[in-house]
Enzyme design. Structure first.
Site, short mmCIF file in Angstrom:
data_model
loop_
_atom_site.label_atom_id
_atom_site.label_comp_id
_atom_site.label_asym_id
_atom_site.label_seq_id
_atom_site.Cartn_x
_atom_site.Cartn_y
_atom_site.Cartn_z
N ASP A 21 0.85 -1.19 0.00
CA ASP A 21 0.00 0.00 0.00
C ASP A 21 0.89 1.24 0.00
OD1 ASP A 21 -1.94 1.93 0.38
OD2 ASP A 21 -2.15 1.52 2.54
N ASN A 23 -0.47 4.55 -0.13
CA ASN A 23 -1.12 5.80 0.31
C ASN A 23 -1.89 5.67 1.62
OD1 ASN A 23 -3.18 4.23 -0.58
ND2 ASN A 23 -4.10 5.75 -1.93
N ASP A 25 -4.30 3.73 2.69
CA ASP A 25 -5.71 3.35 2.82
C ASP A 25 -5.88 1.86 3.17
OD1 ASP A 25 -5.09 2.11 0.47
OD2 ASP A 25 -6.63 3.10 -0.75
N ASP A 98 -4.33 -10.06 -16.05
CA ASP A 98 -5.34 -11.09 -15.87
C ASP A 98 -6.50 -10.81 -16.83
OD1 ASP A 98 -6.80 -13.20 -14.43
OD2 ASP A 98 -5.47 -12.70 -12.76
N ASP A 194 -8.31 -16.19 -16.87
CA ASP A 194 -9.15 -16.70 -15.79
C ASP A 194 -10.17 -17.73 -16.30
OD1 ASP A 194 -9.84 -16.16 -12.90
OD2 ASP A 194 -11.81 -15.78 -13.80
N GLU A 251 -6.05 -20.63 -17.17
CA GLU A 251 -6.38 -21.30 -15.92
C GLU A 251 -7.19 -22.55 -16.27
OE1 GLU A 251 -8.18 -20.38 -11.49
OE2 GLU A 251 -9.15 -19.51 -13.23
N HIS A 324 -3.27 -17.17 -5.39
CA HIS A 324 -4.22 -16.44 -4.53
C HIS A 324 -5.47 -17.26 -4.23
CE1 HIS A 324 -5.63 -16.07 -8.55
NE2 HIS A 324 -6.78 -15.57 -8.14
N ASP A 325 -5.60 -18.44 -4.81
CA ASP A 325 -6.79 -19.27 -4.58
C ASP A 325 -6.51 -20.47 -3.68
OD1 ASP A 325 -8.46 -17.70 -6.16
OD2 ASP A 325 -7.88 -18.77 -7.98
C1 GLC Z 1 -10.40 -17.84 -10.84
C2 GLC Z 1 -9.69 -16.85 -9.95
C3 GLC Z 1 -10.43 -16.74 -8.67
C4 GLC Z 1 -11.82 -16.24 -8.97
C5 GLC Z 1 -12.52 -17.11 -10.05
C6 GLC Z 1 -13.71 -16.42 -10.61
O1 GLC Z 1 -10.42 -19.11 -10.32
O2 GLC Z 1 -8.35 -17.22 -9.79
O3 GLC Z 1 -9.79 -15.90 -7.75
O4 GLC Z 1 -12.60 -16.24 -7.82
O5 GLC Z 1 -11.69 -17.40 -11.11
O6 GLC Z 1 -13.31 -15.34 -11.43
CA CA Z 2 -3.56 2.02 -1.29
#
Ligand code: GLC
Ligand code: CA
Length: 561
Positions: A21, A23, A25, A98, A194, A251, A324-325
């Site tokens: 971050d 700034n 927030d 993405d 995605d 993906e 991230h999943d």
């Molecule tokens: C993919 C993304 C995930 C998202 C899903 C729906 O699996 O990596 O984070 O929730 O698609 O877009």
């Molecule tokens: Ca920020």
């Protein structure tokens, strides 16, 4: 022919909300990323994959996009983005974005127009039906929601706020390609796509089978690897991808090796590679992914081996264990107890990144960041975890305590807690209140501490990635696993011409003999009698006959001189 630069590249995934971050927030942003480009370069990164920074109501942290050609104010402005892109390039790195085009946000103008009866040209941009089928949303509940305005149901495989686009409609495809070309002209270096395996739906929209603990049916066989998906991707390739010197990765939810050879086959003119999820989705309990079970090592080995072998000569692999999943890989696949955390994180890196394919590193993985132990579901933000918690607890399938344990093992927020930069408040992530709690172990587990230490996970990643780049056999050589039945050891060869490496990893906290691998025989068969350790996760070398707890070693086999 275009250089296949993406085969040798190392990719680093940034989840911008949690990176830095700038700034105060409490939300990571584009200018925050700009502060750390030297750090990434120093690690050995070639390509940054940036998770969505587009305009979005954030029902699914940016995976619900309301404007594909604008930046969410939380993350900054388009000027900030342009500066980031330029600086990434000045650092000799590349940037991929993405691409989320299976669905949009319900606040996207296309959906607004499609739901209102006024503009008929958008009527078929989404999937509307008078009566829903029984499909379950991947984030709980029905995959269909009634829209008052239009008087029909729309399909959303994910949240209610993520209506699926209708790829059967040529106008939708044309709009998507136009948008992609626009980003291409801006100078980005490719896309991570995605849930691209879901864009084509079986037009029968037949009901799916209903599982034991479920209320709704599983439609995945009708919306994953659907009838026209390859046709669409070949079209996308003709209309967009071939215009640029890009890297593309899809993906591959629900994609097996046979399908992967179609999506990413060398002669298919679709994508460069796919992410496969079999190894990270291997642990399953009665509530599916919601379990505290550890993955079955033999199964994981079998999966990785199968992907390496089945794609050989046909398609390219991506190498990943964390994003991230999913939960943090050191917690899931290795051992995050403090006495073993660094050792086993390094071992896991050897095990994975000496295989054939393009390595992906998720932010914090290079430090051995661990799962977050929430003491209440209220500490968390992830829509998937929260929905599942509510659903299974309310349905009486599991106690709140038990479900929290599962979420702490398998929930997506484990990998979304803020990046741990230093020992300042909030790990140096923000001067404000972080949008998601910082893992308390930042006081000793942080980038500042590790970049300065020669035996840290970070330094080991640096060495490993540098070695990878210097070793043609690792980049392009053949692959062969040995000791497939061994319950603690992972062992494989990488070979190209005269160059041979043996990769040995001990996934247990006990010493393991390598006797059953019959290494001497293997060696003799290749006429090579000298072993030289090129890299290992222990400070000093050892013999090839035994592996210490969580030891990982790369041996070079040489002819006797
Ligand atoms: C993919 C993304 C995930 C998202 C899903 C729906 O699996 O990596 O984070 O929730 O698609 O877009
Ligand atoms: Ca920020």
């Amino acid at each position: 022919m275009k250089q296949e630069w993406w085969k040798d590249a190392v990719v680093y995934q940034i989840y911008p909300r949690s990176f830095q971050d700038s700034n105060g927030d409490g939300i990571g942003d584009i200018n925050g990323i700009r502060m750390h480009l030297d750090y990434l370069k120093n690690l050995g990164v070639d390509v940054i994959w940036l998770c969505p920074v587009y305009k979005s109501p954030n029902a699914d942290n940016g995976y619900d996009i309301s404007d594909y050609q604008d930046i969410h104010p939380d993350f900054g402005t388009m000027e900030d983005f342009d500066r980031l892109l330029q600086e990434v390039h000045e650092h000799g790195m590349k940037l991929i974005m993405d691409l989320v085009v299976n669905h949009t946000s319900d606040e996207h103008p296309w959906f607004r127009k499609s739901s209102s009866a006024e503009e008929t040209s958008y009527d078929d941009y989404y999937i509307w039906k008078d009566r829903p089928n029984n499909w379950k949303s991947r984030f709980q509940g029905s995959a269909w929601t009634y829209d008052e305005k239009r008087g029909q149901y729309y399909l959303h495989i994910y949240t209610v706020k993520q209506p699926d686009l209708n790829w059967e409609n040529e106008a939708v495809r044309r709009d998507v390609y136009k948008m992609m070309n626009w980003w291409g002209k801006k100078g980005i270096d490719g896309f991570r796509m995605d849930v691209i395996s879901m864009i084509s739906k079986d037009q029968s929209y037949a009901d799916g089978p209903v599982g034991e603990h479920e209320q709704f049916g599983d439609g995945s066989s009708m919306y994953i690897n659907g009838p026209r998906v390859h046709e669409f991707l070949q079209e996308m390739n003709r209309e967009v991808i071939q215009n640029f010197d890009w890297m593309t990765v899809g993906e591959g939810v629900g994609v097996d090796t046979r399908e992967a050879c179609l999506y990413a086959g060398f002669d298919r003119k679709e994508l460069n590679m796919m992410f496969q999820f079999e190894h990270v989705e291997q642990a399953k309990g009665p509530l599916g992914k919601w379990t505290d079970q550890k993955p079955d090592f033999l199964r994981v080995k079998e999966i990785l081996d199968r992907w390496q072998t089945d794609l050989e000569g046909k398609a390219w692999n991506s190498l990943f264990v964390e994003n991230h999943d999913y939960a943090r890989s050191v917690s899931t696949f290795a051992d995050d107890r403090e006495e073993y955390r660094e050792l086993s994180a390094k071992m896991l890196a050897i095990a994975l990144y000496m295989m054939k394919g393009t390595p992906y590193i998720y932010q914090g993985q290079e430090l051995g960041m661990t799962n977050y132990h929430a003491s209440s579901i209220d500490e968390l933000q992830d829509v998937e975890s929260k929905n599942a918690y509510q659903f299974y607890v309310n349905a009486g399938e599991v106690s709140p305590e038990e479900m929290l344990k599962y979420v702490n093992c398998a929930g997506r927020d484990n990998s979304r807690t803020p990046m741990q930069w230093d020992t300042e408040e909030n790990a140096g992530f923000t001067h404000g209140t972080p949008w998601l709690p910082v893992n308390t172990n930042y006081t000793y587990l942080n980038a500042e501490e590790q970049t300065g230490r020669t035996d840290s996970v970070f330094t080991f990643y640096q060495q490993l990635l540098a070695f990878r780049k210097s070793a043609p056999a690792v980049l392009r050589g053949s692959y062969r696993m040995i000791g497939k039945e061994h319950k603690q050891l992972l062992a494989y060869f990488r070979t190209m011409g005269e160059e041979t490496y043996l990769i040995l990893c001990n996934f247990s906290e006990k010493e393991q003999s390598t006797n059953t691998l019959k290494l001497r025989q293997q060696t003799e068969a290749q006429g090579k009698a000298n072993w030289r350790q090129v890299l290992g996760n222990y400070p000093s070398g050892h013999s090839v006959d035994m592996l210490r707890p969580y030891e990982g070693v790369i041996w070079k086999m040489e002819k006797e001189s």
